[in-house]
Scaffold this motif. Structure first.
Motif, PDB file in Angstrom:
ATOM      1  N   GLN A  74      30.474  38.779  41.833  1.00  0.00           N
ATOM      2  CA  GLN A  74      31.492  39.706  41.300  1.00  0.00           C
ATOM      3  C   GLN A  74      32.085  39.139  40.009  1.00  0.00           C
ATOM      4  OE1 GLN A  74      33.365  42.581  43.323  1.00  0.00           O
ATOM      5  NE2 GLN A  74      33.170  41.776  45.377  1.00  0.00           N
ATOM      6  N   VAL A  75      31.218  38.914  39.039  1.00  0.00           N
ATOM      7  CA  VAL A  75      31.625  38.260  37.799  1.00  0.00           C
ATOM      8  C   VAL A  75      32.538  39.149  36.954  1.00  0.00           C
ATOM      9  CG1 VAL A  75      30.831  37.283  35.618  1.00  0.00           C
ATOM     10  CG2 VAL A  75      29.528  36.865  37.717  1.00  0.00           C
ATOM     11  N   GLN A  98      35.068  41.490  34.991  1.00  0.00           N
ATOM     12  CA  GLN A  98      36.408  42.077  35.016  1.00  0.00           C
ATOM     13  C   GLN A  98      36.292  43.385  34.239  1.00  0.00           C
ATOM     14  OE1 GLN A  98      39.752  39.461  34.291  1.00  0.00           O
ATOM     15  NE2 GLN A  98      38.812  37.840  35.483  1.00  0.00           N
ATOM     16  N   ARG A 101      36.567  37.779  26.735  1.00  0.00           N
ATOM     17  CA  ARG A 101      38.018  37.788  26.530  1.00  0.00           C
ATOM     18  C   ARG A 101      38.767  37.805  27.856  1.00  0.00           C
ATOM     19  NH1 ARG A 101      40.723  35.975  22.912  1.00  0.00           N
ATOM     20  NH2 ARG A 101      42.207  37.646  22.455  1.00  0.00           N
ATOM     21  N   CYS A 102      38.116  38.284  28.922  1.00  0.00           N
ATOM     22  CA  CYS A 102      38.783  38.329  30.229  1.00  0.00           C
ATOM     23  C   CYS A 102      38.750  36.967  30.924  1.00  0.00           C
ATOM     24  CB  CYS A 102      38.142  39.372  31.132  1.00  0.00           C
ATOM     25  SG  CYS A 102      38.241  41.043  30.481  1.00  0.00           S
ATOM     26  N   GLY A 103      37.943  36.061  30.428  1.00  0.00           N
ATOM     27  CA  GLY A 103      37.932  34.714  30.996  1.00  0.00           C
ATOM     28  C   GLY A 103      37.192  34.576  32.314  1.00  0.00           C
ATOM     29  N   THR A 104      36.031  35.196  32.425  1.00  0.00           N
ATOM     30  CA  THR A 104      35.267  35.136  33.683  1.00  0.00           C
ATOM     31  C   THR A 104      34.323  33.930  33.749  1.00  0.00           C
ATOM     32  OG1 THR A 104      33.470  36.502  32.786  1.00  0.00           O
ATOM     33  CG2 THR A 104      35.271  37.669  33.881  1.00  0.00           C
ATOM     34  N   SER A 137      34.305  30.938  34.992  1.00  0.00           N
ATOM     35  CA  SER A 137      34.030  30.233  36.255  1.00  0.00           C
ATOM     36  C   SER A 137      32.945  30.961  37.031  1.00  0.00           C
ATOM     37  CB  SER A 137      35.284  30.162  37.122  1.00  0.00           C
ATOM     38  OG  SER A 137      36.330  29.557  36.411  1.00  0.00           O
ATOM     39  N   ARG A 138      33.050  32.273  37.063  1.00  0.00           N
ATOM     40  CA  ARG A 138      32.080  33.052  37.831  1.00  0.00           C
ATOM     41  C   ARG A 138      30.747  33.142  37.094  1.00  0.00           C
ATOM     42  NH1 ARG A 138      36.051  34.276  41.013  1.00  0.00           N
ATOM     43  NH2 ARG A 138      35.234  35.113  42.956  1.00  0.00           N
ATOM     44  N   VAL A 161      38.760  38.226  46.296  1.00  0.00           N
ATOM     45  CA  VAL A 161      37.790  37.882  45.247  1.00  0.00           C
ATOM     46  C   VAL A 161      38.323  38.300  43.882  1.00  0.00           C
ATOM     47  CG1 VAL A 161      35.473  38.292  44.363  1.00  0.00           C
ATOM     48  CG2 VAL A 161      35.842  38.023  46.823  1.00  0.00           C
ATOM     49  N   GLU A 204      41.185  35.982  42.859  1.00  0.00           N
ATOM     50  CA  GLU A 204      40.780  34.697  42.295  1.00  0.00           C
ATOM     51  C   GLU A 204      40.242  34.871  40.871  1.00  0.00           C
ATOM     52  OE1 GLU A 204      38.233  31.164  44.149  1.00  0.00           O
ATOM     53  OE2 GLU A 204      36.969  32.685  43.221  1.00  0.00           O
ATOM     54  N   ASN A 205      39.413  35.887  40.683  1.00  0.00           N
ATOM     55  CA  ASN A 205      38.833  36.134  39.370  1.00  0.00           C
ATOM     56  C   ASN A 205      39.940  36.332  38.315  1.00  0.00           C
ATOM     57  OD1 ASN A 205      37.034  36.725  37.324  1.00  0.00           O
ATOM     58  ND2 ASN A 205      36.022  38.404  38.399  1.00  0.00           N
ATOM     59  N   HIS A 206      40.961  37.095  38.686  1.00  0.00           N
ATOM     60  CA  HIS A 206      42.023  37.374  37.718  1.00  0.00           C
ATOM     61  C   HIS A 206      42.933  36.208  37.455  1.00  0.00           C
ATOM     62  CE1 HIS A 206      40.439  41.286  37.731  1.00  0.00           C
ATOM     63  NE2 HIS A 206      41.076  41.434  36.589  1.00  0.00           N
ATOM     64  N   GLN A 223      41.916  33.117  37.543  1.00  0.00           N
ATOM     65  CA  GLN A 223      41.106  32.264  36.669  1.00  0.00           C
ATOM     66  C   GLN A 223      41.105  32.808  35.239  1.00  0.00           C
ATOM     67  OE1 GLN A 223      37.484  32.401  39.021  1.00  0.00           O
ATOM     68  NE2 GLN A 223      37.876  30.385  39.917  1.00  0.00           N
ATOM     69  N   GLY A 224      40.942  34.116  35.121  1.00  0.00           N
ATOM     70  CA  GLY A 224      40.936  34.726  33.788  1.00  0.00           C
ATOM     71  C   GLY A 224      42.254  34.533  33.063  1.00  0.00           C
ATOM     72  N   ILE A 274      38.624  25.793  37.869  1.00  0.00           N
ATOM     73  CA  ILE A 274      39.934  26.383  38.182  1.00  0.00           C
ATOM     74  C   ILE A 274      39.986  26.697  39.675  1.00  0.00           C
ATOM     75  CG2 ILE A 274      41.572  28.248  37.671  1.00  0.00           C
ATOM     76  CD1 ILE A 274      39.986  28.583  34.964  1.00  0.00           C
TER      77      ILE A 274
END
Ligand code: FES
Ligand code: FES
Lengths: 153, 759
Positions: A92-93, A95, A132-135, A137-138, B661, B664-666, B668-669, B709
């Protein structure tokens, strides 16, 4: 001029120096590759030319003539995912998702060449693509899981 | 602003037959608007019209503005625009939870702009009470603002408010639809409602047979909606709190998600604009003779302060726009150094916006001999989501259709009506998925320009796309801000803290552009600072308003992104001056239970106090923004080439997590956003013009710099809160504090790369 995108040949009547991105998006209505910067800074527009990941915003269409162009639409489909796309879905990478076509195309070309990358190699390969959303890590996790699956093939 | 307090009964019956059945719209006000004692409350208790009634088919049923069922399809309306936060999925899941739908059994639509989709949660943070303050006065004030927002019909997305706004409202909407469908099934079968159940999109009879909702639509449409509903307890939830596959994840992983920029029509033309890049300075003259000759160019239009090129391809439009020679008037906006001087001159009685707190005797404390003092700065920064601003417009007769993405679609429609001179009822805004926003799509320039182009190019469909350069130079950046904190320590403890902050007000700049200035002090000037939950014996926080130098706008986490940095980083300085441990002293000072919990959580996660090894350092910061306390511990390694950020531990208290999920993604973003901009971004002005025109000059974070993160969400019940913004503010001070721990160098100015290199 004739260009081949995802296995289909198209005749286009455009200037030689029109960037491939705009031929794809506005002439052929292939919308997977995205416009982000127009200067090879963000790689949202990444496509493969003969298997090589390139920023289509900065490639004059003439250079892509008689070569195989693959866009995200040609990599896999919503029902038949490419291994990399599958990993992107599982992790679920996305955003906003706007950068992800480019991220996936960069990752797919990279893993094709280097199916067992180190962490440092992944970082280097994926850093040209801005999110730009900073994904990030995923993205890292998805590249690793795709690599693991590709190694099993 | 749309304002509608008309009730169902007052509507002309002729418009739709269904209306004559007198279906009662769902009374959402009683649930969502807190503090019902506030003046004027009864007015807003009348529900807004259900916009779904406007084009409802004869065999379709709608129970409230969020649910529509036809014989074939169940449609859930998710009015908060999806800017990438996954709110479309979140909103749908909340409805589906109570309506007993499985993911995959329904479609979603953004719904058209309507007062029915007002955002009450956003108003909660526009009144000056600590978001964690539940005193009577605070609740009543939130009620007033909530009521005001409802009357204005503000269907907006921002302030991390979508989850908070939706949580009760959408579950209730699902429950109302469920109970009404059960009633319809009961009427048909003569089985009492109490003996009916629902599951997976169907009403289930005692004998186990099923009637699909879609089958009941026609009958359900004819009965009044059941409005007495009880929401299910958390123990019965199927969807909330469990990982769910975002509804858009396949589309976004296969290049098939359609964004505003992808909207396409036969015979569509493409527009590029060049508008004066100089603040407040217009166009003197231009020469488009070369551009006119260029291939594919159809028209060159005069637009306010600039020119639009209409062509048959986006690139041809860009190229022609670049071929036009412009002479812009001179701007009166000062050079960048002057901006800083102006901010520096603002710590005066005359520019006092508000003294937010004054505990103990700060004035006396500052007379001591040993005072620690510093100056902190935070520059303008740009929003620049990856999808550039765009809109597709078509004006035909007295109707306007616009396909775009906007955070306040109702206001956007108003603007379009103004520009085109057409009635607002004729304006249809089809809100699209956005490739990010971060506050950018709260602005109206692209909407106004598209409307102007549409007005001049009637009966044509035109797609306006901003080039990245045009987007950058017309971005309204975050506020510029400065602090001159002082403090003292005694017996190894922080004893006094005086924090004056001077900043331009992005909120005033925005509301001025909107033509609806809001009176009173700007809560955002000292957000994340004045409400620091620490018992410091002498503690004063004062905000000074710098008069507008250039227009500014809300940027992800707004005031706390700058004030939170100043407040926490200088607290860290005081703690070090006291010779105390940064974590232990914060824990000693903290006086709010949620804030304590997040600090304790990151201390544990990061094994605070354990040895790190040479050249490594740890920093902690905690900031509360939008009512959500977030603590972060950052670990850095100092190398000869520069600082490497290795790990970030984050703990946030959000009441309840809808999807772990996505959560966590948000988080981290948001950390990446906070760090990336603090490290290497600033917008500067010269000749009245923004000097950074593409991402190379405003890069934020790339993947190779991204740390690991590790996220923990605390769910101690209570109110549900959004997470899009609160993890941003603590990132910068945690990094500055970690750099100090590793190198002994104190960084007090963003971007940090002015003072230290990063690898
Ligand atoms: S649009 Fe091609 S690299 Fe940004
Ligand atoms: S997911 Fe939004 S830019 Fe990457």
């Amino acid at each position: 001029m004739k260009i081949t995108v995802n296995g289909t040949a198209h005749l286009v009547d455009v200037e030689d120096d029109m960037p491939l991105l705009w031929v794809l998006r506005d002439e052929l209505k292939i919308k997977g590759p995205k416009y982000g910067c127009g200067m090879a800074l963000c790689r949202a527009c990444t496509v493969h030319i003969d298997g090589e990941a390139v920023p289509s915003c900065s490639i004059p269409v003439k250079q892509a003539e008689n070569r195989n162009i693959t866009t995200i639409e040609g990599l896999g489909t919503p029902v038949a995912h490419h291994i990399v796309q599958q990993a992107w879905i599982e992790q679920q990478v996305a955003q906003c998702g706007y950068c992800q076509s480019g991220q996936i195309m960069t990752a797919a070309a990279f893993l094709e060449k280097n199916p067992r990358p180190t962490d440092a190699e992944i970082d280097e390969a994926m850093s040209p693509n801005l999110c730009r959303c900073g994904t990030y890590s995923r993205i890292r996790a998805a590249v690793k899981s795709a690599a693991a699956k590709m190694a099993e093939r | 602003m749309n304002s509608s307090t008309e009730t169902e009964a007052q509507k002309p019956a002729s418009k739709s037959k269904l209306r004559t059945f007198g279906r009662r719209a769902f009374l959402v006000g009683s649930i969502a608007v807190a503090g019902g004692v506030a003046f004027g409350y009864y007015v807003v208790r009348k529900p807004h019209d259900n916009p779904l009634l406007d084009d409802l088919g004869a065999d379709e049923a709608t129970f409230n503005p969020w649910v529509k069922i036809s014989p074939t399809t169940i449609t859930l309306i998710t009015p908060h625009v999806d800017l990438g936060q996954g709110v479309a999925s979140m909103q749908a899941a909340l409805i589906a939870e109570e309506l007993d739908l499985e993911l995959g059994q329904f479609t979603t639509a953004s719904g058209k702009p309507s007062p029915a989709y007002y955002n009450t949660a956003m108003a909660n943070d526009t009144v000056p009470f600590r978001s964690t303050d539940h005193g009577f006065e605070a609740e009543a004030m939130r009620g007033v603002m909530g009521a005001a927002v409802k009357v204005m019909g503000m269907q907006s997305t921002g302030g991390s408010s979508s989850t908070a706004d939706s949580f009760d409202k959408l579950r209730a909407a699902g429950a109302v639809a469920r109970e009404t469908l059960k009633q319809a099934a009961s009427n048909r079968t003569q089985i009492p409602v109490a003996r009916l159940r629902t599951a997976a999109g169907a009403v289930i009879l005692p004998n186990g047979s099923k009637i699909p909702y879609t089958d009941l639509a026609k009958e359900a449409a004819k009965i009044p909606a059941v409005t007495q509903v009880t929401l299910r307890p958390p123990s019965q939830w199927r969807l909330i709190g469990k990982p769910m596959e975002r509804l858009d994840i396949v589309a976004k992983s296969t290049g098939t998600q359609i964004y505003g920029i992808d909207v396409d029509f036969e015979d569509m033309l493409y527009a590029a604009v060049k508008v004066s890049p100089r603040i407040g300075a217009g166009l003197v003259r231009y020469d488009a003779s070369a551009a006119k000759q260029m291939r594919g160019v159809k028209r060159i239009l005069d637009i306010p302060n600039g020119v639009a090129v209409i062509a048959d391809n986006t690139w041809r439009a860009f190229q022609a726009a670049n071929a036009i020679i412009f002479e812009w008037a001179a701007s009166k906006a000062p050079e960048q150094a002057e901006h800083w001087k102006e901010v520096g001159r603002s710590f005066t009685e005359e520019r006092l916006d508000k003294e937010w707190r004054n505990d103990g005797d700060v004035a006396q404390a500052m007379k001591q001999e040993k005072i620690v003092s510093a100056e902190y700065r935070a520059p303008y920064v740009a929003h620049q989501p990856l999808e550039p601003l765009n809109a597709v417009i078509r004006v035909t007769g007295d109707r306007v259709d616009i396909w775009t993405s906007h955070q306040a679609p109702g206001v956007a429609q108003q603007k379009i009506a103004e520009v085109t001179g057409l009635p607002v009822e004729g304006v249809r805004l089809h809100n699209q998925y956005a490739g990010g926003s971060f506050g950018h799509r709260l602005e109206f320039d692209y909407i106004i320009l598209a409307a102007e182009i549409g007005r001049q190019m009637k009966n044509k469909t035109i797609k306006l796309t901003f080039s990245r350069e045009e987007d950058f130079v017309h971005d309204y950046p975050r506020q510029i801000s400065m602090a001159r904190p002082r403090g003292s320590v005694k017996n190894g403890r922080v004893e006094s803290y005086d924090l004056p902050i001077a900043a331009v007000s992005a909120a005033r700049s925005y509301t001025k552009r909107l033509g609806m200035p809001v009176p009173g002090p700007d809560l955002m000037l000292a957000a994340g600072a004045w409400d620091m939950p620490y018992n410091i014996p002498n503690f004063r926080v004062t905000a000074y308003a710098v008069p507008e130098i250039v227009p500014t706008s809300s940027w992800r986490s707004v005031g706390a992104s700058t004030s939170g940095f100043f407040a926490d980083a200088f607290l860290d300085e005081l703690i070090h001056a006291a010779g105390a441990d940064p974590m232990a002293e914060r824990l000693r000072l903290v006086n709010d239970i949620s804030a304590r919990r997040v600090l304790e959580a990151v201390a544990k996660m990061s094994k605070w106090g354990s040895a790190l090894g040479p050249n490594r350092g740890r920093g902690v910061a905690m900031v509360t923004a939008f009512g959500v306390p977030v603590a972060e511990v950052i670990e850095v390694l100092a190398t000869p080439e520069g600082v490497k950020i290795e790990k970030v531990y984050v703990a946030a208290e959000v009441g309840r997590i809808v999807d772990p999920v996505n959560f966590e993604n948000h988080v981290q973003g948001a950390v990446v956003w906070g760090l990336g901009h603090a490290m290497n971004c600033e917008i500067t002005y010269s000749n009245g013009q923004i000097q950074q025109e593409n991402y190379h000059a405003h890069e934020a974070m790339r993947l190779h710099q991204c740390p690991e993160i590790i996220v923990q969400g605390l769910e101690n019940g209570g109110e549900i809160k959004g997470i899009g913004e609160p993890p941003v503010p603590p990132a910068a001070p945690a990094l500055a504090n970690a750099i100090f721990a590793a190198t002994g160098k104190r960084i007090r100015e963003m971007p940090f790369n002015k003072h230290i290199a990063f690898v």
